[in-house]
Design a protein around this motif. Structure first.
Motif, short mmCIF file in Angstrom:
data_model
loop_
_atom_site.label_atom_id
_atom_site.label_comp_id
_atom_site.label_asym_id
_atom_site.label_seq_id
_atom_site.Cartn_x
_atom_site.Cartn_y
_atom_site.Cartn_z
N THR A 22 -9.04 57.01 1.03
CA THR A 22 -9.03 58.08 2.05
C THR A 22 -8.19 59.25 1.57
OG1 THR A 22 -7.08 57.21 3.20
CG2 THR A 22 -9.23 56.45 3.98
N VAL A 23 -8.58 60.43 2.03
CA VAL A 23 -7.74 61.63 1.82
C VAL A 23 -7.70 62.40 3.14
CG1 VAL A 23 -8.20 61.89 -0.66
CG2 VAL A 23 -9.70 63.02 0.99
N ALA A 24 -6.70 63.26 3.26
CA ALA A 24 -6.58 64.12 4.44
C ALA A 24 -6.33 65.55 3.98
CB ALA A 24 -5.43 63.65 5.32
N SER A 25 -7.29 66.42 4.26
CA SER A 25 -7.12 67.84 3.92
C SER A 25 -6.39 68.51 5.09
CB SER A 25 -8.49 68.47 3.69
OG SER A 25 -8.36 69.84 3.41
N GLY A 26 -5.49 69.39 4.76
CA GLY A 26 -4.70 70.01 5.81
C GLY A 26 -4.81 71.52 5.83
N ASP A 27 -3.95 72.10 6.60
CA ASP A 27 -3.82 73.54 6.72
C ASP A 27 -2.98 74.03 5.55
OD1 ASP A 27 -3.20 76.20 8.04
OD2 ASP A 27 -4.13 75.18 9.73
N LEU A 28 -2.94 75.34 5.37
CA LEU A 28 -2.02 75.89 4.37
C LEU A 28 -0.66 76.13 5.02
CD1 LEU A 28 -2.24 77.27 1.40
CD2 LEU A 28 -2.33 79.40 2.69
N ARG A 29 -0.69 76.28 6.36
CA ARG A 29 0.53 76.66 7.09
C ARG A 29 1.35 75.40 7.37
NH1 ARG A 29 -3.60 80.02 10.82
NH2 ARG A 29 -4.66 78.05 10.46
N LEU A 30 2.56 75.38 6.83
CA LEU A 30 3.45 74.23 6.99
C LEU A 30 3.62 73.88 8.47
CD1 LEU A 30 5.41 72.19 5.65
CD2 LEU A 30 7.21 73.91 5.94
N SER A 31 3.82 74.92 9.30
CA SER A 31 4.07 74.67 10.72
C SER A 31 2.90 73.91 11.35
CB SER A 31 4.30 75.99 11.46
OG SER A 31 3.27 76.90 11.13
N ALA A 32 1.68 74.24 10.97
CA ALA A 32 0.51 73.54 11.53
C ALA A 32 0.48 72.11 11.02
CB ALA A 32 -0.77 74.28 11.18
N ASN A 33 0.72 71.92 9.74
CA ASN A 33 0.67 70.57 9.18
C ASN A 33 1.72 69.66 9.80
OD1 ASN A 33 -1.53 70.91 7.48
ND2 ASN A 33 -0.29 71.70 5.79
N VAL A 34 2.91 70.19 10.01
CA VAL A 34 3.99 69.36 10.57
C VAL A 34 3.68 69.04 12.04
CG1 VAL A 34 6.43 69.35 11.20
CG2 VAL A 34 5.72 70.19 8.94
N THR A 35 3.24 70.06 12.79
CA THR A 35 2.96 69.83 14.22
C THR A 35 1.83 68.81 14.40
OG1 THR A 35 3.52 72.15 14.57
CG2 THR A 35 2.46 71.03 16.40
N CYS A 36 0.83 68.88 13.56
CA CYS A 36 -0.37 68.04 13.77
C CYS A 36 -0.25 66.67 13.10
CB CYS A 36 -1.60 68.76 13.21
SG CYS A 36 -1.92 70.38 13.95
#
Ligand SMILES: C[C@H](O)[C@@H](O)[C@@H](O)C(=O)CO
Length: 544
Positions: A22-36
């Protein structure tokens, strides 16, 4: 022997039997990645439990970075490195509970040889379904075979059955029997209008202005010139730096005049004083300057439509572009004069704006604008994110929710529209939305997309329904309450059919005054696109 330095071949790992990666692609914005991140962890736990129950092991392809506070692939480089460690022939699941940037994983997925499944949680909390739709659309454009699946928590029979099928066969097909190709059309006033507008566009040509191409990894939303030039559509490539420079030339007084016009029109601004979490007068002033600047640059280049990327750069320079975008898309909007004050720019008409520089939306908005104008209808059009949805009464009611602005006429006017501060996790410098609840009525929905190297368009009909205020609020609270919402019921297309077929995170919508007129507008649109050489598909119940 050679004296040259040859690259040492990578030692590709081999797939262990019975193991899914499995992999998880995220946002570029740290704040979004941490919140979600907590929501993502929950989804990964649910998917792992379901896969384990079917007798397979799960190996996560990358770790959690304690320093960053999340375990997402948060850049293209990170994605390329992760995929070097994943056996190329292993079954692979991309698990998404969040808005993600498809280009983070596109390079790895392009060269992956094993079966690929994209999964998301059926939840509105964060835009995971939106992320899934962007990734499946991007893979479709790239010609990478893949399957997709969605579920509340992967304990329901439907999702488990789908997972089992994919694990056993490497493929999962959904019902897309709601889609059919456009039949040949009889020559009637609508078809003839569509064909004449197509002829005009192809011969007289139009320009779409793109303020920095390629927003938030949306590979599907980049339309090559070779594909759109034959339609008569050409790109003017512009820089967001030029927009900022032009904003600096707009006086405070001009920006305040925009605000006065909106106040007089009855729009509500929810303002405060804390720049970090509230909408402020200073943010609004900057947004009105952007509105004026965008029109002036569009006038300079003779643009027929314009798109502002905003992300990747501009988000760290000025407040959100959304308020300007919503204003541009409306017929009634604050007047803007040329720099010398001698001319009103684009008077009495919208300048179609395609959010997040989605060029599929650009093509669609241009075509819609011309058809709706020729038919004497309100040409205000917008995209929405396909965010989420649930049944209400007998209907499945979608939450269509663009991340910031709609034309005010979709809300029933400025006096039914309001502006709220954009959420800090996505928009560090704030800025207001142009929000509201879309009015009930008949719509034509559509999406232009790239598949097999060609342009396609899906066309359908829908009805925007009115829900009780408490249900609207519940849906807003379950998603992003600051953003504009549309309660859409699609005709003859169920939840899973839309998810399986739709080749974008965005859907275009335009209103007609009644069902018969909406049917006619759809027929004009089908005829126009077909005449332009776009492959037209009808979705669900469509009265041609
Ligand atoms: C702010 C967010 O990143 C949104 O921009 C995202 O969910 C989208 O709108 C994707 O279309």
């Amino acid at each position: 022997m050679t004296s040259y330095t040859l690259p040492v071949p990578a030692n590709p790992p081999t797939a262990a039997p019975g193991t899914v990666h499995t992999v998880a692609s995220g946002d570029l914005r740290l704040s979004a990645n941490v919140t979600c991140w907590p929501t993502q962890q929950q989804l990964e736990a649910d998917v792992t439990a379901a896969v384990n129950a079917l007798g397979w092991k799960v190996e996560r392809g990358h770790g959690v970075d304690p320093g960053k506070g999340h375990g997402f692939i948060d850049s293209q480089r990170a994605g390329i490195e992760v995929f070097k460690r994943i056996p190329a022939d292993a079954p692979l699941i991309v698990v998404e509970a969040v808005w993600q940037y498809s280009h983070h994983v596109l390079a790895g997925l392009r060269s992956h040889r094993g079966p690929i499944l994209i999964v998301a949680n059926w939840s509105g909390e964060f835009p995971g379904l939106v992320g899934l739709l962007n990734l499946t659309a991007s893979l479709t454009k790239a010609g990478v075979p893949h399957s997709a699946l969605w579920s509340r928590d992967f304990t329901d029979e439907w999702a488990i059955g789908g997972l089992r099928t994919w694990l056993e066969t490497g493929e999962l097909r959904h019902d897309t029997s709601h889609v059919r190709d456009l039949p040949s059309l009889p020559d009637d006033p609508e078809v003839s209008l569509g064909r004449s507008l197509a002829g005009q566009l192809a011969t007289e040509k139009a320009i779409i202005g793109v303020f920095d191409e390629g927003c938030m990894g949306m590979y599907n939303a980049i339309f090559d010139d070779e594909l759109i030039n034959p339609l008569g559509i050409y790109k003017e490539r512009l820089s967001q730096s030029a927009l900022v420079a032009e904003m600096a030339r707009v006086s405070d007084e001009e920006a305040r005049a925009v605000r006065r016009w909106l106040d007089d029109a009855g729009m509500t601004f929810h303002v405060g004083t804390d720049e970090a979490i509230e909408l402020t007068e200073a943010q609004l002033l900057s947004q009105f300057k952007m509105y004026v600047a965008a029109l002036r640059i569009s006038d300079d280049y003779g643009l027929d439509a314009v798109g502002i990327q905003y992300q990747q750069g501009l988000k760290d320079v000025v407040p959100a572009s959304d308020l300007a975008e919503g204003l541009l898309n409306n017929v009634q909007r604050p007047p803007v004069l040329s720099r010398d004050g001698s001319r009103e720019l684009y008077p009495g008409a919208p300048l179609p704006h395609f959010n997040e520089v989605d060029e599929g939306v650009a093509v669609d908005s241009l075509v819609t604008n011309r058809i709706w104008t020729a038919m004497g209808l309100d040409p205000a059009t917008t995209l929405h994110d396909i965010r989420w949805g649930e049944r209400y009464g007998d209907d499945f009611v979608w939450v269509f929710e663009i991340s910031g602005s709609v034309p005010a006429s979709h809300n029933g006017g400025y006096d039914r529209s309001y502006s709220m501060r954009q959420p800090p996790m996505f928009f560090p410098l704030g800025g207001g939305t142009l929000s509201g609840v879309s009015k009930p009525g008949e719509i034509v929905w559509s999406r232009v997309f790239i598949m097999d190297g060609e342009l396609h368009v899906d066309l359908g009909r829908g009805t925007v329904v009115e829900l009780p205020a408490e249900e609207t609020q519940r849906r807003l609270d379950a998603t992003t309450p600051q953003w504009p919402i549309m309660h859409a019921v699609l005709h003859g297309v169920d939840r899973d059919q839309l998810m399986a077929r739709h080749k974008a995170n965005h859907v275009n919508v335009a209103y007609a005054p009644d069902a018969a007129t909406a049917d006619k507008a759809l027929r004009v649109k089908a005829a126009m696109f077909a005449d332009l050489g776009v492959r037209v598909h009808l979705c669900g119940e469509v009265n041609l």
